[in-house]
Design a protein around this motif. Structure first.
Motif, PDB file in Angstrom:
ATOM      1  N   UNK A  95       0.851  -1.198   0.000  1.00  0.00           N
ATOM      2  CA  UNK A  95       0.000   0.000   0.000  1.00  0.00           C
ATOM      3  C   UNK A  95       0.877   1.236   0.000  1.00  0.00           C
ATOM      4  N   UNK A  96       0.312   2.334  -0.493  1.00  0.00           N
ATOM      5  CA  UNK A  96       1.038   3.594  -0.589  1.00  0.00           C
ATOM      6  C   UNK A  96       0.835   4.400   0.691  1.00  0.00           C
ATOM      7  N   UNK A  97       1.963   4.746   1.334  1.00  0.00           N
ATOM      8  CA  UNK A  97       1.930   5.580   2.534  1.00  0.00           C
ATOM      9  C   UNK A  97       2.109   7.033   2.128  1.00  0.00           C
ATOM     10  N   UNK A  98       1.268   7.925   2.697  1.00  0.00           N
ATOM     11  CA  UNK A  98       1.342   9.344   2.350  1.00  0.00           C
ATOM     12  C   UNK A  98       1.479  10.175   3.619  1.00  0.00           C
ATOM     13  N   UNK A  99       2.430  11.107   3.569  1.00  0.00           N
ATOM     14  CA  UNK A  99       2.618  12.054   4.668  1.00  0.00           C
ATOM     15  C   UNK A  99       2.591  13.451   4.089  1.00  0.00           C
ATOM     16  N   UNK A 100       2.211  14.417   4.893  1.00  0.00           N
ATOM     17  CA  UNK A 100       2.060  15.800   4.423  1.00  0.00           C
ATOM     18  C   UNK A 100       3.361  16.324   3.826  1.00  0.00           C
ATOM     19  N   UNK A 101       3.270  16.816   2.583  1.00  0.00           N
ATOM     20  CA  UNK A 101       4.413  17.439   1.940  1.00  0.00           C
ATOM     21  C   UNK A 101       5.452  16.485   1.402  1.00  0.00           C
ATOM     22  N   UNK A 102       5.174  15.182   1.388  1.00  0.00           N
ATOM     23  CA  UNK A 102       6.159  14.198   0.926  1.00  0.00           C
ATOM     24  C   UNK A 102       5.577  13.361  -0.200  1.00  0.00           C
ATOM     25  N   UNK A 103       6.457  12.845  -1.041  1.00  0.00           N
ATOM     26  CA  UNK A 103       6.032  11.967  -2.132  1.00  0.00           C
ATOM     27  C   UNK A 103       5.555  10.642  -1.547  1.00  0.00           C
ATOM     28  N   UNK A 104       4.421  10.090  -2.027  1.00  0.00           N
ATOM     29  CA  UNK A 104       3.950   8.802  -1.520  1.00  0.00           C
ATOM     30  C   UNK A 104       5.012   7.704  -1.670  1.00  0.00           C
ATOM     31  N   UNK A 105       5.038   6.797  -0.703  1.00  0.00           N
ATOM     32  CA  UNK A 105       6.041   5.735  -0.661  1.00  0.00           C
ATOM     33  C   UNK A 105       5.339   4.385  -0.641  1.00  0.00           C
ATOM     34  N   UNK A 106       5.827   3.455  -1.473  1.00  0.00           N
ATOM     35  CA  UNK A 106       5.316   2.088  -1.464  1.00  0.00           C
ATOM     36  C   UNK A 106       5.784   1.384  -0.201  1.00  0.00           C
ATOM     37  N   UNK A 107       4.871   0.761   0.530  1.00  0.00           N
ATOM     38  CA  UNK A 107       5.211   0.062   1.779  1.00  0.00           C
ATOM     39  C   UNK A 107       4.573  -1.314   1.816  1.00  0.00           C
ATOM     40  N   UNK A 108       5.069  -2.116   2.718  1.00  0.00           N
ATOM     41  CA  UNK A 108       4.437  -3.382   3.082  1.00  0.00           C
ATOM     42  C   UNK A 108       3.625  -3.118   4.339  1.00  0.00           C
ATOM     43  N   UNK A 109       2.307  -3.059   4.187  1.00  0.00           N
ATOM     44  CA  UNK A 109       1.423  -2.775   5.326  1.00  0.00           C
ATOM     45  C   UNK A 109       0.973  -4.089   5.939  1.00  0.00           C
ATOM     46  N   UNK A 110       1.205  -4.226   7.224  1.00  0.00           N
ATOM     47  CA  UNK A 110       0.974  -5.499   7.910  1.00  0.00           C
ATOM     48  C   UNK A 110       0.014  -5.281   9.069  1.00  0.00           C
ATOM     49  N   UNK A 111      -1.112  -6.002   9.013  1.00  0.00           N
ATOM     50  CA  UNK A 111      -2.071  -5.970  10.108  1.00  0.00           C
ATOM     51  C   UNK A 111      -1.854  -7.154  11.031  1.00  0.00           C
ATOM     52  N   UNK A 112      -1.794  -6.912  12.348  1.00  0.00           N
ATOM     53  CA  UNK A 112      -1.515  -7.980  13.312  1.00  0.00           C
ATOM     54  C   UNK A 112      -2.608  -8.004  14.378  1.00  0.00           C
TER      55      UNK A 112
END
Length: 834
Positions: A95-112
């Motif tokens: 999933x793509x992580x987005x933070x204010x003022x930064x380019x979105x980053x591809x991440x491995x999102x893990x639900x536990x």
């Protein structure tokens, strides 16, 4: 004179060795290099394997793992799993992580869930891990650095905001999760549900880890589950094989590097033989004197075997010591490149194996020169400069044969894949025999050539066949060195070409996953608004497992057919009304665009050949828990090197169109538009995942660079061994060459002329060996790239040829440097040594 016992023989050997150890330095260096290399490679491989095994439960996250893609276990199935022990559930997606003022980053999102982790501990840079609230997220250090995050920062997934609760220092099951394309973020299962990313058709993976009661047999429980849920295409792991991908890679890489080390030791053995022969030649006056005084052949053999054995013992002991302490240094230097970081620990088996190889090599290559010294009469020893005797008695041949057989048996007995090891050892032996035969032939040819008018050329050709010449040894030394240079250059350039040349020319800029069905029009509009003229390819995306082909069930196979990688676990499948891009129809027919009949499938022609399938045969594929029996309608040749959407299986649309799924796309466009397109897509499709191909290439490229570095390190030892053989060959001929140099200088030859004659001799040999070394080196490199690592054969020919030329110049330089002492020999000293 009675035969000397071991005690008196050792006293003589020790006094003589103390005075002349310098003559056996080559023996020491060659054995040390080979044994240290084998010991280090074996110890490092064993250390990594032992660490993976000992930490299996922590790396896996349980005693047992059950995994599935694009779905979760049904409540009844979960109830059965819970009866076996404590159950923990995790769901992982990209999933793509987005933070204010930064380019979105591809991440491995893990639900536990609340029970995670069952083994080990998830540690934070500051504070302690606790159960996460649905609004909290943990991020690893790489993600925190890229998005400038700290505890309390806000991170968004699919229009859902999370508060960063901490920075991950160590994720216990990181290695067991396998290859990832981006940094990790961890949320609770409730938090993952808030994002809305887990929908029917989304690409995600569910994992269920079990902590079994004490005394349970995880392997037996796994086998029971495989039988109970045979209809499901679940993937199973137990703690003994927590990271099978990493384990297989390091086992295979370790075996390959160990074989390189063994080949280096065999090559160094020739240097051992040359060194011992040169040492005994320098001792010929003492040996002849002992024989004149009544020493028996057994006494001579005993004295000099004790000397050689003492040096070999010290060399092997030092090599084992260095090999044992190197792995921790390699681990420290590698940093995060290795899947685990094993501590210092002695591994007796690889050390004992390296010592055994060293002893056998020492025996194989020292017995023949010692046997010559033992069996030659005193008069023959004095004539050895002009009358060489090369015959060996039956006893020597038997000893060498038995030692050689023991070495081969040890190599095959300790190999994970004996057949592969046998092929490698056979190839090394064939190369050595070919070079020996070439050396013998060059000596005969040089003897029959007409005498050239030019003195230097006549001297160079005469050096190839005169009594005491080391032409065969020089051919072996130069040939091995040049072959190793070519092999190394071809391997490294092919690995580089795998990423740097073939892929970028044809690869798209972006992959986009999880585009909702029905959103293709909006997707194309968003891309074209920010990258006019971009090439867009959109295909449906599902996951499926081949469970049977023809009447053969995959589960009933003892082992998969060679090349049947597509039968291992789930693979991407799709459907299409027309022939997909990058495919060529080679057999059968494509179905009509409006086809609505029984399931049809188009199969990759290489896969069909591997499984011996033809048009009209059937394939059974499990998609989302449902088995589909489809008839093969056509075979396609797939262009796998485009990095586009290349599927082994393409179904007729009516077969899978009703199944829940999303779309996947590739975008090819001019450079510089990636960020704008990514930002625009996430505004319109926040649940989509965008993968930048340059990042993917960078990750794979770093892995290949690591492989190339490991191969280079091992091959460097083999090259050093080849150089040692060259030095040994020069040393073995030093006395006769010194005599020739003195005579020629007496007749008026200058030092420059003598050196030119040596250069001409080595140059002739290098010129003759260039083509053979090129063929042998390319053959070895091809086997490594294509057969071992299953990559594309794409060497950079200018670099390979330049390396061959550079290697030839380097070996010539080494040969000439080794010949420099001959120019300073004083006539009276050289003549007194005859």
């Amino acid at each position: 004179m009675t035969t000397l016992g071991w005690g008196p023989a050792w006293r003589i050997a020790r006094r003589d060795l103390h005075a002349g150890f310098r003559g056996l330095r080559l023996l020491f260096v060659c054995l040390f290099l080979g044994v240290a290399t084998l010991a280090a490679i074996g110890s490092l491989t064993s250390a990594i394997g032992a660490e993976l095994t000992s930490r299996g439960r922590t790396l896996l996250g349980g005693d047992l793992e059950v995994a599935m893609t694009q779905r979760q276990a049904a409540p009844a199935q979960l109830a059965q799993l819970r009866r076996l022990g404590t159950l923990s559930e995790t769901i992982r997606t990209r999933a793509m992580a987005q933070a204010a003022g930064a380019t979105p980053v591809l991440t491995e999102l893990k639900g536990v869930d609340a029970r995670y982790p069952l083994y080990g501990a998830l540690t934070l840079v500051a504070g302690r891990y606790r159960q996460l609230a649905p609004t909290e997220v943990l991020v690893d250090k790489a993600l925190a650095e890229r998005l400038s995050l700290r505890p309390g920062s806000t991170l968004r997934y699919n229009r859902t905001d999370f508060t960063v609760a901490g920075i991950i220092a160590d994720e216990p099951d990181r290695v067991g999760e396998g290859f990832t394309l981006g940094p990790v973020a961890v949320v609770s299962l409730g938090g993952l549900a808030r994002t809305g990313l887990i929908q029917p058709g989304s690409l995600y993976e569910s994992k269920y880890r079990l902590r079994l009661p004490p005394g349970s047999d995880a392997k037996a429980v796994r086998e029971q589950l495989e039988q109970r849920f045979a209809a499901e295409t679940w993937e199973y792991k137990d703690h003994e094989r927590a990271a099978p991908g990493a384990g297989r890679f390091f086992e295979r890489m370790g075996q390959f590097l160990a074989l390189i080390g063994l080949a280096a030791l065999v090559i160094a053995g020739i240097g051992v033989s040359n060194g011992v022969g040169s040492y005994l030649a320098a001792k010929r006056g003492g040996i002849a004197t002992l024989k004149v005084l009544g020493a028996r052949a057994a006494d001579i053999e005993r004295i000099y075997l004790l000397q050689v054995g003492a040096v070999a013992f010290v060399a092997i002991a030092v090599g084992l010591t260095v090999g044992a302490v190197l792995p921790p240094l390699i681990v420290a230097a590698a940093g995060d490149l290795l899947p685990v970081a094993p501590g210092f620990r002695l591994h007796p088996l690889p050390l004992a194996t390296a010592a055994a190889f060293g002893l056998l090599i020492a025996l194989i290559f020292t017995i023949p020169p010692v046997a010559r010294a033992r069996s030659q009469p005193a008069a023959a020893i004095f004539r050895s400069n002009v009358e060489a005797r090369r015959r060996f008695d039956l006893r020597t041949v038997l000893i060498v044969g038995i030692a050689l057989a023991a070495m081969v048996a040890l190599a095959l007995g300790t190999a994970r894949e004996p057949l592969f090891s046998a092929v490698v050892l056979g190839a090394v032996a064939a190369a050595l025999l070919l070079l020996l035969a070439l050396g013998w032939a060059l000596t005969r040819i040089a003897r029959r050539l007409p005498r050239p008018r030019r003195p230097l050329l006549r001297l160079a050709i005469a050096n190839l066949h005169r009594p005491g010449s080391q032409t065969t040894a020089l051919v072996v030394a130069l040939g091995l060195a040049l072959t190793l240079f070519v092999t190394l250059a071809a391997i490294q350039t092919s690995l580089a070409s795998e990423i740097a040349r073939t892929v970028p020319k044809r690869a798209p800029n972006l992959f986009v996953l999880d585009i909702p069905m029905g959103g293709e029009g909006a997707f194309r509009s968003s891309v074209e608004a920010r990258a006019p003229g971009a090439t867009i390819n959109v295909v449906p995306s599902l996951r499926g497992t081949i469970t049977a082909y023809g009447s053969q069930r995959v589960a009933d196979l003892q082992e998969l057919p060679d090349g049947a990688w597509f039968l291992r676990g789930e693979r991407g499948v799709t459907y299409s009304a027309g022939l997909p891009e990058g495919s060529e129809l080679v057999a059968g027919r494509w179905w009509p665009a409006d086809y609505r009949g029984p399931p049809l499938v188009s199969l990759d022609v290489e896969a069909a050949t591997t499984l011996d399938l033809e048009v009209g045969d059937t394939l059974t594929v499990n998609v989302l828990g449902r088995e589909i029996v489809a008839r093969i309608a056509s075979l396609r040749r797939v262009n796998w090197d485009t990095l586009g959407f290349n599927y082994v299986l393409v179904f007729s649309p009516s077969t899978l169109a009703a199944a829940p799924h999303n779309l996947t796309a590739t975008i090819t466009m001019p450079p510089g538009r990636d960020t704008a397109v990514t930002t625009g897509l996430l505004e319109r499709f926040p649940s989509a995942t965008v993968i930048a191909v340059r990042d993917l290439i960078g990750r794979v490229g770093s892995l290949l660079d690591q492989m190339a570095s490991a191969i280079f390190a091992a091959a460097a030892i083999a090259i050093l061994a080849g150089v040692a053989v060259l030095i040994g060959a020069i040393a073995a001929a030093r006395q006769s060459r010194a005599y020739d140099a003195v005579i020629l200088k007496t007749l008026g030859a200058t030092r420059r002329q003598l050196l030119a004659g040596q250069a001409l001799e080595f140059g002739l040999l290098a010129l003759v060996l260039a083509a053979l070394s090129l063929a042998l080196g390319l053959g070895a490199a091809w086997a490594v790239i294509v057969k071992l690592f299953e990559f594309t054969w794409a060497p950079d020919w200018p670099i390979v040829l330049a390396t061959l030329a550079g290697g030839a110049l380097a070996t010539l330089a080494i040969g000439l440097v080794g010949s420099l002492p001959l120019l300073a020999v004083r006539p009276n000293r050289a003549l007194r040594q005859l």
